[in-house]
Motif scaffolding. Structure first.
Motif, PDB file in Angstrom:
ATOM      1  N   LYS A 121       0.807  -1.122  -0.176  1.00 16.66           N
ATOM      2  CA  LYS A 121      -0.001   0.051  -0.236  1.00 16.66           C
ATOM      3  C   LYS A 121       0.899   1.193  -0.032  1.00 16.66           C
ATOM      4  CE  LYS A 121      -3.916   1.905   2.313  1.00 16.66           C
ATOM      5  NZ  LYS A 121      -4.819   1.883   3.338  1.00 16.66           N
ATOM      6  N   GLY A 122       0.635   2.004  -0.817  1.00 18.59           N
ATOM      7  CA  GLY A 122       1.402   3.157  -0.888  1.00 18.59           C
ATOM      8  C   GLY A 122       2.601   3.186  -1.816  1.00 18.59           C
ATOM      9  N   GLY A 123       2.890   2.116  -2.782  1.00 16.41           N
ATOM     10  CA  GLY A 123       3.801   1.942  -3.800  1.00 16.41           C
ATOM     11  C   GLY A 123       4.420   0.647  -4.029  1.00 16.41           C
ATOM     12  N   GLU A 124       5.731   0.586  -4.973  1.00 15.04           N
ATOM     13  CA  GLU A 124       6.552  -0.248  -5.165  1.00 15.04           C
ATOM     14  C   GLU A 124       7.744  -0.212  -4.560  1.00 15.04           C
ATOM     15  OE1 GLU A 124       7.676  -1.414  -9.371  1.00 15.04           O
ATOM     16  OE2 GLU A 124       5.466  -1.835  -9.552  1.00 15.04           O
ATOM     17  N   PHE A 125       8.115  -1.084  -3.874  1.00 16.13           N
ATOM     18  CA  PHE A 125       9.509  -1.114  -3.372  1.00 16.13           C
ATOM     19  C   PHE A 125      10.561  -2.302  -3.667  1.00 16.13           C
ATOM     20  CE2 PHE A 125       6.214   0.731  -0.716  1.00 16.13           C
ATOM     21  CZ  PHE A 125       6.706   1.720  -0.118  1.00 16.13           C
ATOM     22  N   SER A 126      11.660  -1.789  -3.712  1.00 10.91           N
ATOM     23  CA  SER A 126      12.785  -2.795  -4.066  1.00 10.91           C
ATOM     24  C   SER A 126      13.280  -3.443  -2.690  1.00 10.91           C
ATOM     25  CB  SER A 126      13.916  -2.270  -4.885  1.00 10.91           C
ATOM     26  OG  SER A 126      13.224  -2.074  -6.206  1.00 10.91           O
ATOM     27  N   ILE A 127      13.249  -4.756  -2.638  1.00  8.18           N
ATOM     28  CA  ILE A 127      13.830  -5.032  -1.438  1.00  8.18           C
ATOM     29  C   ILE A 127      15.101  -6.179  -1.945  1.00  8.18           C
ATOM     30  CG2 ILE A 127      13.192  -6.781   0.496  1.00  8.18           C
ATOM     31  CD1 ILE A 127      10.489  -5.874   0.167  1.00  8.18           C
ATOM     32  N   ASN A 128      16.216  -6.034  -1.109  1.00 12.40           N
ATOM     33  CA  ASN A 128      17.213  -7.224  -1.394  1.00 12.40           C
ATOM     34  C   ASN A 128      17.716  -7.735  -0.305  1.00 12.40           C
ATOM     35  OD1 ASN A 128      18.511  -4.795  -0.222  1.00 12.40           O
ATOM     36  ND2 ASN A 128      20.272  -5.014  -1.264  1.00 12.40           N
ATOM     37  N   LEU A 129      16.811  -8.313   0.454  1.00  7.46           N
ATOM     38  CA  LEU A 129      17.035  -9.013   1.732  1.00  7.46           C
ATOM     39  C   LEU A 129      16.884 -10.567   1.507  1.00  7.46           C
ATOM     40  CD1 LEU A 129      15.339  -6.394   4.155  1.00  7.46           C
ATOM     41  CD2 LEU A 129      17.802  -6.556   3.370  1.00  7.46           C
ATOM     42  N   LEU A 130      17.666 -11.264   2.160  1.00  9.86           N
ATOM     43  CA  LEU A 130      17.365 -12.764   2.261  1.00  9.86           C
ATOM     44  C   LEU A 130      16.991 -13.111   3.610  1.00  9.86           C
ATOM     45  CD1 LEU A 130      20.638 -13.648   0.354  1.00  9.86           C
ATOM     46  CD2 LEU A 130      18.612 -13.695  -0.634  1.00  9.86           C
ATOM     47  N   PRO A 131      16.205 -14.373   3.524  1.00 11.19           N
ATOM     48  CA  PRO A 131      15.795 -15.032   5.051  1.00 11.19           C
ATOM     49  C   PRO A 131      16.958 -15.424   5.830  1.00 11.19           C
ATOM     50  CG  PRO A 131      15.094 -16.433   3.011  1.00 11.19           C
ATOM     51  CD  PRO A 131      15.596 -14.956   2.332  1.00 11.19           C
ATOM     52  N   LYS A 132      16.972 -15.002   7.048  1.00  9.31           N
ATOM     53  CA  LYS A 132      17.901 -15.446   7.751  1.00  9.31           C
ATOM     54  C   LYS A 132      17.172 -16.082   9.212  1.00  9.31           C
ATOM     55  CE  LYS A 132      21.573 -14.334   5.451  1.00  9.31           C
ATOM     56  NZ  LYS A 132      22.496 -15.539   4.910  1.00  9.31           N
ATOM     57  N   ILE A 133      17.922 -16.443  10.047  1.00 10.62           N
ATOM     58  CA  ILE A 133      17.412 -16.975  11.289  1.00 10.62           C
ATOM     59  C   ILE A 133      18.299 -16.304  12.487  1.00 10.62           C
ATOM     60  CG2 ILE A 133      17.019 -18.930  13.133  1.00 10.62           C
ATOM     61  CD1 ILE A 133      14.847 -18.711  10.755  1.00 10.62           C
TER      62      ILE A 133
END
Length: 114
Positions: A49-61
């Motif tokens: 909501k509010g726009g498009e966002f680039s995300i360059n994160l990987l799942p971690k624990i």
């Protein structure tokens, strides 16, 4: 007493749990996390909501454990030997001193609270 914090690949969680259990550490806190370090993550675009966002994160624990001083060295050796792939993204381990620990239920303090 020390606090060990690890940010690891999700597929390594069971191995970390086994390492800690084998070394006599009975408690830990596990958090789901996202992150990027030297591997820079995978670039994806997410529409929120509010726009498009680039995300360059990987799942971690993220694993947090409180341990007795004499256990730290062997835990670090085990983690390196059993989790290292030699590739970026294997994670990090941070060890910090603990000034005090108290078990809320009983009021025990210090190593007795671990």
């Amino acid at each position: 007493m020390k606090k060990i914090e690890m940010t690891i690949r999700p597929e390594n969680l069971e191995e970390v749990k086994q390492i800690l259990s084998d070394r006599g550490v009975s408690g830990m806190t596990i958090l789901s996390a996202m992150g990027a370090g030297n591997q820079k993550g995978e670039k994806t675009t997410t529409v929120l909501k509010g726009g498009e966002f680039s995300i360059n994160l990987l799942p971690k624990i993220h694993v947090i454990a409180y341990v007795k001083d004499h256990l730290v060295g062997n835990i670090l050796i085990d983690i390196h030997e059993r989790l290292s792939t030699g590739e970026v993204g294997d994670g990090k381990v941070i060890v910090t001193p603990l000034e005090e620990v108290m078990r809320i239920r009983t009021g025990e303090r210090g190593e007795d609270a671990l």
